[in-house]
Design a protein around this motif. Structure first.
Motif, PDB file in Angstrom:
ATOM      1  N   GLU A 159       0.830  -1.199   0.000  1.00  0.00           N
ATOM      2  CA  GLU A 159       0.000   0.000   0.000  1.00  0.00           C
ATOM      3  C   GLU A 159       0.869   1.257   0.000  1.00  0.00           C
ATOM      4  O   GLU A 159       0.583   2.208  -0.712  1.00  0.00           O
ATOM      5  N   PHE A 160       1.919   1.247   0.815  1.00  0.00           N
ATOM      6  CA  PHE A 160       2.798   2.416   0.885  1.00  0.00           C
ATOM      7  C   PHE A 160       3.422   2.713  -0.479  1.00  0.00           C
ATOM      8  O   PHE A 160       3.491   3.871  -0.897  1.00  0.00           O
ATOM      9  N   ILE A 161       3.877   1.701  -1.181  1.00  0.00           N
ATOM     10  CA  ILE A 161       4.514   1.933  -2.479  1.00  0.00           C
ATOM     11  C   ILE A 161       3.513   2.545  -3.459  1.00  0.00           C
ATOM     12  O   ILE A 161       3.838   3.476  -4.196  1.00  0.00           O
ATOM     13  N   TYR A 162       2.278   2.063  -3.441  1.00  0.00           N
ATOM     14  CA  TYR A 162       1.265   2.634  -4.316  1.00  0.00           C
ATOM     15  C   TYR A 162       0.956   4.074  -3.915  1.00  0.00           C
ATOM     16  O   TYR A 162       0.793   4.946  -4.765  1.00  0.00           O
ATOM     17  N   GLU A 163       0.895   4.336  -2.628  1.00  0.00           N
ATOM     18  CA  GLU A 163       0.636   5.706  -2.152  1.00  0.00           C
ATOM     19  C   GLU A 163       1.835   6.614  -2.445  1.00  0.00           C
ATOM     20  O   GLU A 163       1.661   7.805  -2.712  1.00  0.00           O
ATOM     21  N   PHE A 164       3.020   6.044  -2.433  1.00  0.00           N
ATOM     22  CA  PHE A 164       4.206   6.806  -2.802  1.00  0.00           C
ATOM     23  C   PHE A 164       4.141   7.185  -4.282  1.00  0.00           C
ATOM     24  O   PHE A 164       4.562   8.276  -4.669  1.00  0.00           O
ATOM     25  N   CYS A 165       3.606   6.310  -5.124  1.00  0.00           N
ATOM     26  CA  CYS A 165       3.407   6.643  -6.541  1.00  0.00           C
ATOM     27  C   CYS A 165       2.472   7.851  -6.661  1.00  0.00           C
ATOM     28  O   CYS A 165       2.685   8.718  -7.520  1.00  0.00           O
ATOM     29  N   ALA A 166       1.466   7.922  -5.813  1.00  0.00           N
ATOM     30  CA  ALA A 166       0.571   9.078  -5.815  1.00  0.00           C
ATOM     31  C   ALA A 166       1.332  10.346  -5.435  1.00  0.00           C
ATOM     32  O   ALA A 166       1.104  11.410  -6.024  1.00  0.00           O
ATOM     33  N   LEU A 167       2.224  10.235  -4.468  1.00  0.00           N
ATOM     34  CA  LEU A 167       3.043  11.382  -4.079  1.00  0.00           C
ATOM     35  C   LEU A 167       3.926  11.828  -5.249  1.00  0.00           C
ATOM     36  O   LEU A 167       4.070  13.022  -5.512  1.00  0.00           O
ATOM     37  N   LEU A 168       4.492  10.870  -5.957  1.00  0.00           N
ATOM     38  CA  LEU A 168       5.302  11.213  -7.136  1.00  0.00           C
ATOM     39  C   LEU A 168       4.454  11.917  -8.198  1.00  0.00           C
ATOM     40  O   LEU A 168       4.904  12.887  -8.815  1.00  0.00           O
ATOM     41  N   LEU A 169       3.227  11.447  -8.410  1.00  0.00           N
ATOM     42  CA  LEU A 169       2.336  12.095  -9.373  1.00  0.00           C
ATOM     43  C   LEU A 169       1.996  13.510  -8.910  1.00  0.00           C
ATOM     44  O   LEU A 169       1.983  14.438  -9.715  1.00  0.00           O
ATOM     45  N   ALA A 170       1.732  13.680  -7.630  1.00  0.00           N
ATOM     46  CA  ALA A 170       1.410  15.011  -7.104  1.00  0.00           C
ATOM     47  C   ALA A 170       2.580  15.970  -7.338  1.00  0.00           C
ATOM     48  O   ALA A 170       2.392  17.109  -7.760  1.00  0.00           O
ATOM     49  N   TYR A 171       3.778  15.478  -7.085  1.00  0.00           N
ATOM     50  CA  TYR A 171       4.977  16.294  -7.311  1.00  0.00           C
ATOM     51  C   TYR A 171       5.125  16.608  -8.798  1.00  0.00           C
ATOM     52  O   TYR A 171       5.438  17.742  -9.180  1.00  0.00           O
ATOM     53  N   GLN A 172       4.890  15.618  -9.647  1.00  0.00           N
ATOM     54  CA  GLN A 172       4.964  15.816 -11.099  1.00  0.00           C
ATOM     55  C   GLN A 172       3.974  16.901 -11.532  1.00  0.00           C
ATOM     56  O   GLN A 172       4.336  17.792 -12.309  1.00  0.00           O
ATOM     57  N   CYS A 173       2.753  16.850 -11.034  1.00  0.00           N
ATOM     58  CA  CYS A 173       1.737  17.840 -11.398  1.00  0.00           C
ATOM     59  C   CYS A 173       2.130  19.234 -10.920  1.00  0.00           C
ATOM     60  O   CYS A 173       1.970  20.220 -11.648  1.00  0.00           O
ATOM     61  N   TRP A 174       2.660  19.322  -9.708  1.00  0.00           N
ATOM     62  CA  TRP A 174       3.079  20.608  -9.154  1.00  0.00           C
ATOM     63  C   TRP A 174       4.218  21.203  -9.988  1.00  0.00           C
ATOM     64  O   TRP A 174       4.200  22.379 -10.324  1.00  0.00           O
ATOM     65  N   ARG A 175       5.198  20.358 -10.329  1.00  0.00           N
ATOM     66  CA  ARG A 175       6.333  20.833 -11.148  1.00  0.00           C
ATOM     67  C   ARG A 175       5.837  21.306 -12.517  1.00  0.00           C
ATOM     68  O   ARG A 175       6.311  22.319 -13.036  1.00  0.00           O
ATOM     69  N   LYS A 176       4.905  20.570 -13.108  1.00  0.00           N
ATOM     70  CA  LYS A 176       4.361  20.940 -14.417  1.00  0.00           C
ATOM     71  C   LYS A 176       3.633  22.283 -14.324  1.00  0.00           C
ATOM     72  O   LYS A 176       3.819  23.152 -15.170  1.00  0.00           O
ATOM     73  N   ALA A 177       2.840  22.461 -13.287  1.00  0.00           N
ATOM     74  CA  ALA A 177       2.119  23.723 -13.111  1.00  0.00           C
ATOM     75  C   ALA A 177       3.096  24.876 -12.911  1.00  0.00           C
ATOM     76  O   ALA A 177       2.921  25.959 -13.472  1.00  0.00           O
ATOM     77  N   LYS A 178       4.124  24.624 -12.139  1.00  0.00           N
ATOM     78  CA  LYS A 178       5.137  25.655 -11.880  1.00  0.00           C
ATOM     79  C   LYS A 178       5.871  26.007 -13.178  1.00  0.00           C
ATOM     80  O   LYS A 178       6.099  27.181 -13.475  1.00  0.00           O
ATOM     81  N   ALA A 179       6.220  25.001 -13.969  1.00  0.00           N
ATOM     82  CA  ALA A 179       6.961  25.221 -15.216  1.00  0.00           C
ATOM     83  C   ALA A 179       6.133  25.939 -16.278  1.00  0.00           C
ATOM     84  O   ALA A 179       6.666  26.681 -17.089  1.00  0.00           O
ATOM     85  N   HIS A 180       4.823  25.724 -16.266  1.00  0.00           N
ATOM     86  CA  HIS A 180       3.958  26.329 -17.283  1.00  0.00           C
ATOM     87  C   HIS A 180       3.406  27.685 -16.868  1.00  0.00           C
ATOM     88  O   HIS A 180       2.470  28.179 -17.486  1.00  0.00           O
ATOM     89  N   GLY A 181       3.945  28.245 -15.825  1.00  0.00           N
ATOM     90  CA  GLY A 181       3.555  29.599 -15.467  1.00  0.00           C
ATOM     91  C   GLY A 181       2.362  29.724 -14.547  1.00  0.00           C
ATOM     92  O   GLY A 181       2.040  30.813 -14.120  1.00  0.00           O
ATOM     93  N   ALA A 182       1.666  28.632 -14.289  1.00  0.00           N
ATOM     94  CA  ALA A 182       0.525  28.715 -13.380  1.00  0.00           C
ATOM     95  C   ALA A 182       0.996  29.155 -11.996  1.00  0.00           C
ATOM     96  O   ALA A 182       0.306  29.876 -11.295  1.00  0.00           O
TER      97      ALA A 182
END
Length: 188
Positions: A159-182
């Motif tokens: 369960e932790f590894i799957y939830e860690f994948c969610a954390l990685l996705l959240a970080y990916q989304c945040w970085r993408k938003a930051k990079a695109h000027g949002a």
């Protein structure tokens, strides 16, 4: 392991929520999905610690007397528990493996996903999730019964590894938003 899962879920939820606010001006659809993911992972995080029961130590309310582990959470209620793992695994697998493979592997589907604003995991996250699932699902399931409640609980590790994948996705989304000027638009 539950503490790591709790912190992964809470951090993922907070990152998804922060990113939803950042995306609100540029993509309301994506902001909606990010907010939904935030609520979902904040909920999962609280479920991991039985809504604080582990830390505060209150008695399990009578409302939860059908709870198989005698804790204040929904996922161990007898009417949910026997299906929660399979349903959760199916939803996570579809979201973290199937959809990214379709999105990245079949280019004509990308515009559809982009139009609805659904955040899609990078293939590296999909690969991590799939690797854990394929290589470790059998050992986890075989060892889970022997380890349940013990110091090293393989089901909780999974369960932790799957939830860690969610954390990685959240970080990916945040970085993408930051990079695109949002990020800069939301802070001005």
């Amino acid at each position: 392991m539950k503490s790591l899962a709790f912190f992964s879920c809470m951090l993922a939820g907070c990152l998804f929520l922060r990113t939803a606010f950042l995306q609100w001006a540029s993509s309301r659809r994506e902001a909606f999905w990010l907010a939904a993911l935030a609520v979902g992972f904040l909920f999962l995080g609280m479920e991991e610690i039985s809504w604080g029961q582990w830390f505060i130590g209150w008695e399990t309310p009578a409302t939860f007397e059908g709870n198989l582990q005698h804790e204040t959470n929904l996922h161990n209620m007898s009417f949910i528990h026997f299906y929660a793992h399979e349903i959760g695994l199916a939803v996570f697998s579809i979201y973290f493996v199937i959809i990214p493979l379709i999105y990245h592997g079949i280019p004509m589907t990308s515009p559809l996903f982009d139009k609805i604003g659904l955040p899609i995991a990078d293939l590296s996250i999909a690969a991590l999730f799939a690797t854990v699932f394929i290589l470790f699902i059998r050992p986890f399931s075989l060892l889970y019964g022997a380890s349940a409640g013990g110091a090293l609980n393989y089901g909780e590790m999974q369960e932790f590894i799957y939830e860690f994948c969610a954390l990685l996705l959240a970080y990916q989304c945040w970085r993408k938003a930051k990079a695109h000027g949002a990020y800069s638009a939301a802070n001005s």
